[in-house]
Motif scaffolding. Structure first.
Motif, short mmCIF file in Angstrom:
data_model
loop_
_atom_site.label_atom_id
_atom_site.label_comp_id
_atom_site.label_asym_id
_atom_site.label_seq_id
_atom_site.Cartn_x
_atom_site.Cartn_y
_atom_site.Cartn_z
N PRO A 31 0.85 -1.19 0.02
CA PRO A 31 -0.08 0.02 -0.14
C PRO A 31 1.03 1.28 0.14
O PRO A 31 1.98 1.28 0.60
CB PRO A 31 -0.68 -0.04 1.20
N LEU A 32 0.25 2.37 -0.60
CA LEU A 32 1.11 3.74 -0.91
C LEU A 32 1.70 4.20 0.42
O LEU A 32 2.88 4.60 0.65
CB LEU A 32 0.34 4.60 -1.30
N GLN A 33 1.02 3.86 1.40
CA GLN A 33 1.22 4.63 2.87
C GLN A 33 2.23 3.56 3.62
O GLN A 33 3.24 4.08 4.29
CB GLN A 33 0.22 4.74 3.81
N ASN A 34 2.67 2.61 2.89
CA ASN A 34 3.91 1.59 3.24
C ASN A 34 5.13 1.97 2.50
O ASN A 34 6.12 1.31 2.91
CB ASN A 34 3.69 0.23 3.48
N ILE A 35 4.82 2.61 1.38
CA ILE A 35 6.14 2.57 0.26
C ILE A 35 7.28 2.80 0.97
O ILE A 35 8.42 2.20 0.65
CB ILE A 35 5.73 3.15 -0.82
N ASN A 36 7.48 4.08 1.41
CA ASN A 36 8.66 4.55 2.11
C ASN A 36 9.42 3.43 3.11
O ASN A 36 10.79 3.56 2.87
CB ASN A 36 8.60 5.90 2.90
N SER A 37 8.68 2.92 3.94
CA SER A 37 9.47 1.85 4.60
C SER A 37 9.77 0.40 4.04
O SER A 37 10.58 -0.02 4.78
CB SER A 37 8.02 1.50 5.90
N LYS A 47 15.47 -4.56 -9.60
CA LYS A 47 14.75 -4.91 -10.81
C LYS A 47 13.92 -3.51 -11.06
O LYS A 47 13.57 -2.76 -10.06
CB LYS A 47 13.88 -6.18 -10.59
N PRO A 48 13.65 -3.25 -12.14
CA PRO A 48 12.76 -2.17 -12.53
C PRO A 48 11.47 -2.47 -11.83
O PRO A 48 11.02 -3.80 -11.95
CB PRO A 48 12.67 -2.22 -13.88
N VAL A 49 10.81 -1.39 -11.58
CA VAL A 49 9.54 -1.39 -10.87
C VAL A 49 8.35 -0.87 -11.76
O VAL A 49 8.41 0.24 -12.24
CB VAL A 49 9.44 -0.71 -9.61
N ILE A 50 7.25 -1.67 -11.87
CA ILE A 50 6.06 -1.02 -12.28
C ILE A 50 4.88 -0.81 -11.43
O ILE A 50 4.69 -1.83 -10.86
CB ILE A 50 5.45 -1.66 -13.51
N THR A 51 4.45 0.41 -11.14
CA THR A 51 3.46 0.49 -10.08
C THR A 51 2.10 0.64 -10.83
O THR A 51 1.84 0.94 -11.85
CB THR A 51 3.93 1.81 -9.07
N CYS A 52 1.29 0.15 -9.90
CA CYS A 52 -0.19 0.44 -10.24
C CYS A 52 -1.27 0.66 -9.29
O CYS A 52 -0.71 0.09 -8.00
CB CYS A 52 -0.61 -0.79 -11.21
N CYS A 53 -2.36 1.00 -9.42
CA CYS A 53 -3.42 1.20 -8.32
C CYS A 53 -4.94 1.00 -8.90
O CYS A 53 -5.00 0.17 -9.92
CB CYS A 53 -3.24 2.45 -7.67
N ALA A 54 -5.70 1.85 -8.52
CA ALA A 54 -7.01 1.82 -9.09
C ALA A 54 -7.05 2.60 -10.35
O ALA A 54 -7.60 2.06 -11.32
CB ALA A 54 -8.13 2.14 -8.00
N SER A 55 -6.65 3.69 -10.33
CA SER A 55 -6.83 4.62 -11.46
C SER A 55 -5.33 5.08 -12.15
O SER A 55 -5.42 5.62 -13.13
CB SER A 55 -7.41 5.90 -10.97
N GLY A 56 -4.45 5.16 -11.23
CA GLY A 56 -3.17 5.81 -11.66
C GLY A 56 -2.54 6.90 -10.78
O GLY A 56 -1.45 7.27 -11.13
N MET A 57 -3.54 7.41 -9.88
CA MET A 57 -3.16 8.35 -9.24
C MET A 57 -2.08 8.06 -7.97
O MET A 57 -1.15 8.56 -8.01
CB MET A 57 -4.16 9.01 -8.17
N ARG A 58 -2.40 7.03 -7.39
CA ARG A 58 -1.47 6.60 -6.26
C ARG A 58 -0.24 5.97 -6.70
O ARG A 58 0.73 6.09 -6.13
CB ARG A 58 -2.31 5.60 -5.16
N SER A 59 -0.64 5.11 -7.61
CA SER A 59 0.69 4.57 -8.48
C SER A 59 1.77 5.78 -9.04
O SER A 59 2.97 5.31 -8.95
CB SER A 59 0.30 3.52 -9.64
N GLY A 60 1.16 6.73 -9.49
CA GLY A 60 2.11 7.85 -10.27
C GLY A 60 3.05 8.40 -8.80
O GLY A 60 4.11 8.63 -9.04
N SER A 61 2.27 8.57 -7.45
CA SER A 61 2.81 9.17 -6.50
C SER A 61 4.05 8.09 -6.03
O SER A 61 5.32 8.51 -5.50
CB SER A 61 2.01 9.08 -5.21
#
Length: 86
Positions: A31-37, A47-61
């Motif tokens: 979850p986005l709120q855990n990404i920093n930890s 490895k390279p990372v592809i992020t995704c979420c429901a719409s693209g807003m959180r994955s952009g962050s």
């Protein structure tokens, strides 16, 4: 999708509840709120990372946070449309 060819990992940054309702096979749920930890853990995957979420807003962050920490990343947008591209 060049990232996928290079063994990219997919990180879904939705909540656990959202993720449990459907997700890309083989993706990791952070979850986005855990990404920093989890930065060091993600760096170790090397490895390279592809992020995704429901719409693209959180994955952009999330992609921006990963990039600022030196991790090669791209925003894959909404998980269902990304799933169709893979």
């Amino acid at each position: 999708m060049i990232f996928k060819k290079r063994g990219a990992i997919i990180i879904d940054v939705r909540t656990k509840a959202e993720y449990s309702q459907g997700a890309i096979s083989g993706s990791k749920n952070i979850p986005l709120q855990n990404i920093n930890s989890k930065i060091q853990e993600i760096k170790k995957l090397n490895k390279p990372v592809i992020t995704c979420c429901a719409s693209g807003m959180r994955s952009g962050s999330a992609a921006a946070i990963l990039k600022s920490n030196g991790i090669e990343s791209m925003n894959g947008g909404g998980w269902s449309s990304l799933n169709n591209k893979l």
